[in-house]
Design an enzyme around this catalytic site. Structure first.
Site, PDB file in Angstrom:
ATOM      1  N   GLY A 132       0.820  -1.220   0.000  1.00 37.82           N
ATOM      2  CA  GLY A 132       0.000   0.000   0.000  1.00 37.82           C
ATOM      3  C   GLY A 132       0.847   1.261   0.000  1.00 37.82           C
ATOM      4  O   GLY A 132       1.576   1.535  -0.951  1.00 37.82           O
ATOM      5  N   LYS A 203       1.937 -10.331  -4.234  1.00 39.24           N
ATOM      6  CA  LYS A 203       2.903  -9.352  -3.722  1.00 39.24           C
ATOM      7  C   LYS A 203       4.248 -10.024  -3.423  1.00 39.24           C
ATOM      8  O   LYS A 203       5.305  -9.443  -3.652  1.00 39.24           O
ATOM      9  CB  LYS A 203       2.335  -8.681  -2.479  1.00 39.24           C
TER      10      LYS A 203
HETATM   11  P1  NAP Z   1     -12.251   0.107  -7.293  1.00 38.82           P
HETATM   12  O1  NAP Z   1     -12.648   0.937  -6.146  1.00 38.82           O
HETATM   13  O2  NAP Z   1     -13.065  -1.111  -7.604  1.00 38.82           O
HETATM   14  O3  NAP Z   1     -12.183   1.037  -8.585  1.00 38.82           O
HETATM   15  C1  NAP Z   1     -11.991   0.563  -9.875  1.00 38.82           C
HETATM   16  C2  NAP Z   1     -12.177   1.706 -10.859  1.00 38.82           C
HETATM   17  O4  NAP Z   1     -11.783   1.249 -12.140  1.00 38.82           O
HETATM   18  C3  NAP Z   1     -13.613   2.209 -10.969  1.00 38.82           C
HETATM   19  O5  NAP Z   1     -13.620   3.601 -11.127  1.00 38.82           O
HETATM   20  C4  NAP Z   1     -14.136   1.534 -12.238  1.00 38.82           C
HETATM   21  O6  NAP Z   1     -15.079   2.312 -12.968  1.00 38.82           O
HETATM   22  C5  NAP Z   1     -12.868   1.431 -13.061  1.00 38.82           C
HETATM   23  N1  NAP Z   1     -12.917   0.269 -13.944  1.00 38.82           N
HETATM   24  C6  NAP Z   1     -13.043  -1.033 -13.594  1.00 38.82           C
HETATM   25  N2  NAP Z   1     -13.057  -1.813 -14.674  1.00 38.82           N
HETATM   26  C7  NAP Z   1     -12.957  -0.978 -15.748  1.00 38.82           C
HETATM   27  C8  NAP Z   1     -12.955  -1.170 -17.134  1.00 38.82           C
HETATM   28  N3  NAP Z   1     -13.086  -2.378 -17.664  1.00 38.82           N
HETATM   29  N4  NAP Z   1     -12.820  -0.090 -17.925  1.00 38.82           N
HETATM   30  C9  NAP Z   1     -12.732   1.150 -17.403  1.00 38.82           C
HETATM   31  N5  NAP Z   1     -12.742   1.409 -16.079  1.00 38.82           N
HETATM   32  C10 NAP Z   1     -12.864   0.344 -15.266  1.00 38.82           C
HETATM   33  O7  NAP Z   1     -10.752  -0.418  -7.107  1.00 38.82           O
HETATM   34  P2  NAP Z   1      -9.619   0.187  -6.155  1.00 38.82           P
HETATM   35  O8  NAP Z   1      -9.801  -0.305  -4.770  1.00 38.82           O
HETATM   36  O9  NAP Z   1      -9.476   1.629  -6.408  1.00 38.82           O
HETATM   37  O10 NAP Z   1      -8.338  -0.608  -6.702  1.00 38.82           O
HETATM   38  C11 NAP Z   1      -7.761  -0.282  -7.931  1.00 38.82           C
HETATM   39  C12 NAP Z   1      -6.453  -1.053  -8.107  1.00 38.82           C
HETATM   40  O11 NAP Z   1      -5.558  -0.677  -7.075  1.00 38.82           O
HETATM   41  C13 NAP Z   1      -6.615  -2.567  -7.999  1.00 38.82           C
HETATM   42  O12 NAP Z   1      -5.705  -3.167  -8.888  1.00 38.82           O
HETATM   43  C14 NAP Z   1      -6.212  -2.880  -6.565  1.00 38.82           C
HETATM   44  O13 NAP Z   1      -5.684  -4.169  -6.408  1.00 38.82           O
HETATM   45  C15 NAP Z   1      -5.127  -1.842  -6.363  1.00 38.82           C
HETATM   46  N6  NAP Z   1      -4.895  -1.477  -4.976  1.00 38.82           N
HETATM   47  C16 NAP Z   1      -5.941  -1.122  -4.196  1.00 38.82           C
HETATM   48  C17 NAP Z   1      -5.705  -0.758  -2.880  1.00 38.82           C
HETATM   49  C18 NAP Z   1      -6.816  -0.371  -1.957  1.00 38.82           C
HETATM   50  O14 NAP Z   1      -6.564  -0.173  -0.764  1.00 38.82           O
HETATM   51  N7  NAP Z   1      -8.054  -0.253  -2.447  1.00 38.82           N
HETATM   52  C19 NAP Z   1      -4.390  -0.729  -2.395  1.00 38.82           C
HETATM   53  C20 NAP Z   1      -3.331  -1.095  -3.250  1.00 38.82           C
HETATM   54  C21 NAP Z   1      -3.601  -1.444  -4.547  1.00 38.82           C
HETATM   55  P3  NAP Z   1     -16.523   2.713 -12.384  1.00 38.82           P
HETATM   56  O15 NAP Z   1     -16.222   3.724 -11.301  1.00 38.82           O
HETATM   57  O16 NAP Z   1     -17.269   3.307 -13.513  1.00 38.82           O
HETATM   58  O17 NAP Z   1     -17.111   1.452 -11.843  1.00 38.82           O
HETATM   59  N1  HSE Z   2      -6.773  -5.658  -0.899  1.00 34.07           N
HETATM   60  C1  HSE Z   2      -5.438  -5.238  -0.629  1.00 34.07           C
HETATM   61  C2  HSE Z   2      -5.141  -5.403   0.840  1.00 34.07           C
HETATM   62  C3  HSE Z   2      -5.238  -3.802  -1.052  1.00 34.07           C
HETATM   63  O1  HSE Z   2      -6.099  -5.568   1.618  1.00 34.07           O
HETATM   64  O2  HSE Z   2      -3.972  -5.378   1.208  1.00 34.07           O
HETATM   65  C4  HSE Z   2      -3.812  -3.349  -0.925  1.00 34.07           C
HETATM   66  O3  HSE Z   2      -2.991  -4.015  -1.843  1.00 34.07           O
END
Ligand code: NAP
Ligand code: HSE
Length: 404
Positions: A132, A203
């Site tokens: 993160g 990871k």
């Molecule tokens: P999220 O809340 O589900 O957001 C995904 C976004 O991508 C939404 O805005 C969605 O659009 C858009 N999207 C999904 N599929 C799409 C497609 N086919 N074409 C165009 N847009 C699309 O996900 P998130 O939690 O932000 O996570 C995003 C990435 O960061 C993931 O790979 C996750 O593993 C990584 N990550 C997340 C965290 C965390 O704490 N959340 C931490 C580290 C890494 P809509 O808004 O229109 O639905």
């Molecule tokens: N789903 C992931 C977690 C987001 O809980 O660690 C950060 O990579």
């Protein structure tokens, strides 16, 4: 002016927009450039959003972003694996730098994307994909130039750590805490990836491949998740003056390496026992620097967006590591040789299973009607063979390593 094409406006994408908005003048002071989000790709353009953007910034057409010659940097935070692979390769092929938080795509296409970025002389950075908000990968790439690193050990999933902490500290129920972790934006779109250990495995695949300077594939990592844990397990760990964490470890020996992601019983006095809630920690052992420990928020909107933007700053200021950071060392997997003591609790056991388990146990633990064992030193595969020979479904038993 530096123009960004942001792919995804969910938890992380929203954080990216918020930080850029709030820190505009500080970012300009540091980089001497305006950092501007020119286009944002979303799936559903009509969705109501709690963030305001200029008209025409939102699009559901990736081509529009790809063809925009003024966009220098792509931030990929959609979460989709195959589509983001397409977005990343097409962006690099069009001369745009790429930053992603998507560990699934980095893990699956690590070698290919790293080589493509090197060939195109562009940045492919993924700090937010591991740990993160912790700035661990940049520091690691630097440490690798100075050290041989023999081991990496870490708590790498915020969701699992949050669930386990609240179950241990507050006696909360597994399903209830998982729902809270989802609400807080920690969990993946499908939380199975978190609780079954796949997210941690990806990871470790990224960290281990960098640390050991040779390819560790996803299938080369022993995997166990936390979903079968229950309150009796937690009470037994407490009786052992210990707690439970999902720990990832990759270690190199003279003959080869081991790579494991498993629930792990950790003594309360151990450093990792005090990494709680959605915090993560990663520890390395380098031959010059000795032990290095990194600690910080492992998930969530702003910490993750912060890591994404630290990669963007490295591109804008041209301070990112050039070339391909992956090594080409041939690595021999020795997971089948891992022989350790394990904790094993089986629910609904019959006499036959108990008899078989007693043969391999060093200690028997009981709480109410629940019996668990600490095994003698044994190969993990042998334990799993015993469970499958009695047709014990994976949901009925909980298995954990024991950290020294
Ligand atoms: P999220 O809340 O589900 O957001 C995904 C976004 O991508 C939404 O805005 C969605 O659009 C858009 N999207 C999904 N599929 C799409 C497609 N086919 N074409 C165009 N847009 C699309 O996900 P998130 O939690 O932000 O996570 C995003 C990435 O960061 C993931 O790979 C996750 O593993 C990584 N990550 C997340 C965290 C965390 O704490 N959340 C931490 C580290 C890494 P809509 O808004 O229109 O639905
Ligand atoms: N789903 C992931 C977690 C987001 O809980 O660690 C950060 O990579």
């Amino acid at each position: 002016m530096v123009n960004i094409g942001l792919l995804g406006l969910g938890t992380v994408g929203t954080g990216v927009v918020e930080i850029i908005e709030k820190r505009k003048s500080e970012l300009k002071d540091l980089t001497e450039k305006d950092i501007n989000i020119k286009k944002v790709l979303v799936k559903n353009i009509d969705k109501e959003r709690n963030i305001k953007l200029e008209p025409d910034v939102l699009t559901s057409c990736f081509e529009e972003i790809l063809k925009d010659k003024e966009i220098d940097i792509i931030i990929e935070v959609t979460g989709d694996v195959e589509l983001s692979y397409k977005y990343i390769t097409e962006s690099l092929n069009s001369g745009k730098h790429v930053v992603t938080a998507n560990k699934a795509v980095v893990s699956k296409y690590f070698e290919e994307l790293s080589a493509l970025a090197e060939e195109k002389n562009l940045a492919f950075l993924y700090e937010a994909s591991v740990g993160g908000g912790i700035p661990v990968l940049k520091s690691l790439k630097e440490a690798l130039a100075l050290n041989k690193i023999s081991q990496v050990l870490g708590i790498l999933n915020g969701t699992c750590n949050y669930i386990l902490t609240r179950m241990v500290d507050e006696g909360k129920n597994y399903d209830e805490v998982l729902k809270i972790a989802q609400k807080l934006g920690y969990a993946e779109a499908d939380p199975t990836a978190d609780v079954e250990g796949h997210d941690t495995l990806r990871k470790l695949r990224i960290l281990g491949t960098l640390v050991l300077q040779g390819e560790i594939k996803e299938e080369d990592i022993l995997l166990g998740g936390i979903s079968a844990i229950n309150s009796n397990d937690i009470n037994l760990f407490k009786m052992m003056n210990s707690t439970i964490k999902l720990v990832a470890e990759a270690k190199i020996y003279e003959e080869g390496y081991t790579a494991v992601v498993l629930p792990t019983i950790v003594k309360n006095s151990n450093y990792f026992a005090n990494v709680n809630m959605a915090f993560n920690s990663v520890a390395f052992e380098g031959n010059n620097v000795g032990q290095l420990k990194f600690y910080g928020s492992g998930a969530g909107k702003l910490p993750t967006a912060n890591a994404v933007l630290s990669d963007v700053l490295d591109i804008v200021m041209d301070t990112y590591r050039k070339g391909n950071p992956l090594g080409n060392r041939e690595l021999v997997n020795m997971n089948s040789k891992i022989k350790e003591e394990f904790y094993l609790r089986v629910s609904g056991t019959n006499d036959e299973i108990i008899k078989a388990l007693r043969k391999i146990s060093k200690k028997v633990l009981t709480i109410g009607a629940t019996t668990a064992i600490i095994t003698e030193e044994i190969e993990l595969s042998k334990l799993e063979d015993i469970m499958s020979s009695f047709k014990v479904d994976k949901k009925r038993y909980f298995l954990a390593r024991i950290l020294d």
